[in-house]
Scaffold this active site. Structure first.
Site, PDB file in Angstrom:
ATOM      1  N   GLY A 154       0.757  -1.048  -0.070  1.00  0.00           N
ATOM      2  CA  GLY A 154       0.099   0.086   0.135  1.00  0.00           C
ATOM      3  C   GLY A 154       0.901   1.108  -0.112  1.00  0.00           C
ATOM      4  N   ALA A 155       0.332   2.249  -0.550  1.00  0.00           N
ATOM      5  CA  ALA A 155       1.082   3.414  -0.578  1.00  0.00           C
ATOM      6  C   ALA A 155       0.286   4.718  -0.007  1.00  0.00           C
ATOM      7  CB  ALA A 155       1.455   3.958  -2.078  1.00  0.00           C
ATOM      8  N   ALA A 156       0.868   5.205   0.753  1.00  0.00           N
ATOM      9  CA  ALA A 156       0.074   6.494   1.469  1.00  0.00           C
ATOM     10  C   ALA A 156       0.908   7.929   1.217  1.00  0.00           C
ATOM     11  CB  ALA A 156       0.126   6.424   3.012  1.00  0.00           C
ATOM     12  N   SER A 157       0.198   8.974   1.781  1.00  0.00           N
ATOM     13  CA  SER A 157       0.703  10.381   1.376  1.00  0.00           C
ATOM     14  C   SER A 157       2.337  10.456   1.718  1.00  0.00           C
ATOM     15  CB  SER A 157      -0.060  11.377   2.001  1.00  0.00           C
ATOM     16  OG  SER A 157      -0.350  11.121   3.373  1.00  0.00           O
ATOM     17  N   LEU A 158       2.760   9.990   2.910  1.00  0.00           N
ATOM     18  CA  LEU A 158       3.877  10.184   3.466  1.00  0.00           C
ATOM     19  C   LEU A 158       5.057   9.088   3.220  1.00  0.00           C
ATOM     20  CD1 LEU A 158       2.880  11.741   6.723  1.00  0.00           C
ATOM     21  CD2 LEU A 158       3.290  12.670   4.721  1.00  0.00           C
ATOM     22  N   ALA A 159       4.321   7.632   2.881  1.00  0.00           N
ATOM     23  CA  ALA A 159       4.953   6.604   3.210  1.00  0.00           C
ATOM     24  C   ALA A 159       4.430   5.309   2.126  1.00  0.00           C
ATOM     25  CB  ALA A 159       5.389   6.135   4.251  1.00  0.00           C
ATOM     26  N   VAL A 161       4.382   0.874   2.290  1.00  0.00           N
ATOM     27  CA  VAL A 161       4.528  -0.540   2.872  1.00  0.00           C
ATOM     28  C   VAL A 161       4.824  -1.559   2.050  1.00  0.00           C
ATOM     29  CG1 VAL A 161       3.878  -1.955   4.453  1.00  0.00           C
ATOM     30  CG2 VAL A 161       3.325   0.516   4.832  1.00  0.00           C
ATOM     31  N   LYS A 175       7.800   0.003   6.266  1.00  0.00           N
ATOM     32  CA  LYS A 175       7.215   0.881   6.053  1.00  0.00           C
ATOM     33  C   LYS A 175       8.250   2.075   5.735  1.00  0.00           C
ATOM     34  CE  LYS A 175       3.904   4.623   7.548  1.00  0.00           C
ATOM     35  NZ  LYS A 175       2.966   4.962   8.724  1.00  0.00           N
ATOM     36  N   ASP A 307      -6.396   8.357  13.365  1.00  0.00           N
ATOM     37  CA  ASP A 307      -6.139   8.144  11.784  1.00  0.00           C
ATOM     38  C   ASP A 307      -7.132   6.939  11.581  1.00  0.00           C
ATOM     39  OD1 ASP A 307      -6.024   8.771   9.087  1.00  0.00           O
ATOM     40  OD2 ASP A 307      -4.021   8.188   9.064  1.00  0.00           O
TER      41      ASP A 307
END
Length: 436
Positions: A154-159, A161, A175, A307
Site C-alpha cells: 500500500g502507498a500513503a501520502s507520506l510513505a 509499505v 514502512k 487516523d
C-alpha cells in the site's frame, strides 16, 4: 574586443550545458521545485476564490437556482483542489485526505471528491526505496532481508509499505518514507498558511485556518516513525486485555525515523463487506468491538488513535482461534486528552450489557445500547456503542431499562450533524433522563 564578445556566449553555453548535465544526473523532477509547487497552489486558490466571488452575482439567494449553482461551484472547486493535491503530492495529499474525512463540516461535493485521495497516493520507485533504506539502516537490501517485495502492499501520502522476509524466516512489513516528503513538508505548510490567510481576507467567514495549525503540530510527529513505534507499543499495552485487538510488534533493530519494520499482519479492510462475508465475519460484532476499543481509548485512557480510515483498520479471523480480530495500523498520530476532556477518565468503569428502549409496538427494540461506561463517582452513564433499529421512534409510557438506580444518568447517543437518526437519539435521551 571581438574575441571577448565571442567568449561570452561560449561561456554561457558551457554553463548551460553543465547545468543541464547536472540536472539530468540528479534526475530533477520539476514538481519538487518550491516555485512550481507554490505557483500551482496559488493559481488553484485564485481560480477557486474567483469562482465563489463571481458565480452568484445574478442569482437570488435561497432560490432553487441558487442551491443548484452552489452545488456545481462546490463540485468544480473540489475537483480543482483534488487535482492540486495529486500534482503536489506529499503534504498536500495528507491534508486533502483529512478534508475528505470531514463529512460533518464540509459539503458533500468536497468530501466525496477528496475521498479518492486515500487510493491515489503516489508511489516511490524501487530505486528511491533502496536509497532511503541504505541511508537509514546503512546496509543494502540483501544484507537486511532474505526477500523484499518490490510491489508495495500500500502507498500513503507520506510513505509506502513493502512485504519482506527476514533471514530468520519471519515475515515483516517495512514502512518506508517517501524520500522528498521530509524536505518539502515545512515549505508546503508555509505555502498553505500564506494562501489560506489570503482566502480568509477575501472571505471573512472562512473558518479553516485551524487546518494549518494542525498540520504544523502533527506533521513532524507523523514523519517520525520512531514516534509511531512508541505509540503502537503504548496502545498495545493499554488495551492488552482486549484479546480481539492486534497491534503489530515493532522490530526496533530495523527501525529509524524514516523506516519502520513491524510484524506483518493480513486482513480485509473494515469497510470490505465482501471480504467479511467470504470469511464469515459478523459485521455487527466488528461494530461492537470497534465501539468498545475506541470507547476505552477515549473514556478510560484519554489516548486516542487519530487516523482510523479503512486502510488502517483490518479485520480477520484469528490464526489460532475462530475469534474475529481487529488489526489496528498506522499509529503515527495520537491525541492525548486532558482530564477535563476525557471526563476524568479514571472514574469511568466499562460495563458491557444491553440497555433496551422498546419501540411503540413492542415487537423489537428501537435502540440497543451494547456498551456503556459507568462513572463511579457521579452516577452517570455514557453510551458508547448503539444502533437504532427503527427510523421512527414513538416512546411508550414506560420501559424496562438497565442501569437502574442512577437518578442523574445521562445517555449520549450521537451528534446531530453526524447521526442520521439524531432526532430519535434526542427523544431516547430525553426519555431515559426522565425515567431512569
Amino acid at each position: 574586443m571581438a574575441l571577448r564578445l565571442l567568449k561570452v556566449p561560449t561561456l554561457a553555453t558551457a554553463v548551460f550545458a553543465s547545468s543541464g548535465f547536472y540536472l539530468f544526473n540528479r534526475r530533477l523532477d520539476f514538481n519538487d521545485l518550491s516555485l512550481i509547487r507554490f505557483g500551482r497552489a496559488a493559481a488553484t486558490t485564485a481560480v477557486i476564490s474567483y469562482d465563489y466571488l463571481t458565480a452568484f452575482k445574478y442569482v437570488e439567494y435561497g432560490t432553487e437556482e441558487y442551491w443548484a449553482l452552489k452545488s456545481k461551484v462546490h463540485q468544480r472547486s473540489a475537483e480543482r483542489l483534488r487535482d492540486l493535491c495529486c500534482s503536489n503530492r506529499g503534504t498536500f495529499i495528507k491534508v486533502g485526505q483529512h478534508l475528505g474525512a470531514l463529512d460533518y463540516l464540509l459539503p458533500e461535493e468536497y468530501t466525496s471528491t477528496l475521498k479518492v485521495l486515500h487510493s491515489q497516493a503516489p508511489q516511490s520507485s524501487m530505486e528511491e526505496i533502496e536509497q532511503v533504506i541504505r541511508e537509514e539502516l546503512g546496509k543494502e537490501l540483501p544484507e537486511l532481508f532474505a526477500f523484499f517485495d518490490e510491489t508495495p502492499q500500500g502507498a500513503a501520502s507520506l510513505a509506502q509499505v513493502h512485504k519482506a522476509v527476514l533471514h530468520d524466516g519471519r515475515t515483516v512489513a517495512v514502512k518506508v518514507q517517501h524520500p522528498k516528503v521530509q524536505r518539502q513538508s515545512s515549505k508546503d505548510i508555509l505555502v498553505m498558511e500564506v494562501l489560506l490567510r489570503g482566502v480568509r481576507w477575501l472571505f471573512p467567514d472562512f473558518a479553516f485556518m485551524w487546518l494549518v495549525e494542525e498540520a504544523k503540530k502533527n506533521m513532524p510527529l507523523e514523519l517520525d516513525f520512531l514516534n509511531e513505534g512508541h505509540n503502537s507499543e503504548m496502545i498495545s499495552k493499554k488495551l492488552s486485555h482486549l484479546t480481539f485487538l492486534k497491534v503489530p510488534a515493532i522490530h526496533w533493530d530495523l527501525s529509524t525515523k524514516r523506516v519502520l519494520t513491524m510484524e506483518f499482519a493480513e486482513g480485509g479492510q473494515v469497510n470490505d463487506r465482501e471480504y467479511m462475508k467470504e470469511h464469515d465475519i459478523n459485521v455487527n460484532e466488528i461494530s461492537e468491538k470497534l465501539g468498545k476499543m475506541y470507547s476505552e481509548m477515549i473514556f478510560i485512557h484519554g489516548f486516542v488513535h487519530c487516523d482510523p480510515h479503512p486502510g488502517n483498520v483490518l479485520v480477520r479471523k484469528g490464526q489460532n482461534s475462530n475469534q474475529t480480530e481487529i488489526v489496528l495500523l498506522d499509529h503515527g498520530l495520537y491525541q492525548t486528552l486532558s482530564k477535563s476532556t476525557s471526563q476524568k477518565t479514571h472514574n469511568w468503569e466499562p460495563r458491557t450489557t444491553e440497555c433496551t428502549v422498546p419501540s411503540a409496538n413492542w415487537t423489537q427494540p428501537a435502540c440497543t445500547l451494547k456498551t456503556a461506561f459507568i462513572n463511579k463517582t457521579k452516577h452517570m452513564i455514557r453510551g458508547c456503542s448503539c444502533r437504532l433499529r427503527m427510523t421512527n421512534v414513538q416512546l411508550p409510557s414506560a420501559a424496562q431499562l438497565a442501569f437502574r438506580g442512577f437518578p442523574q444518568s445521562q445517555i449520549h447517543l450521537g451528534r446531530k450533524k453526524t447521526n442520521p437518526y439524531a432526532s430519535e437519539c434526542l427523544a431516547i435521551q430525553s426519555y431515559m433522563r426522565q425515567h431512569i
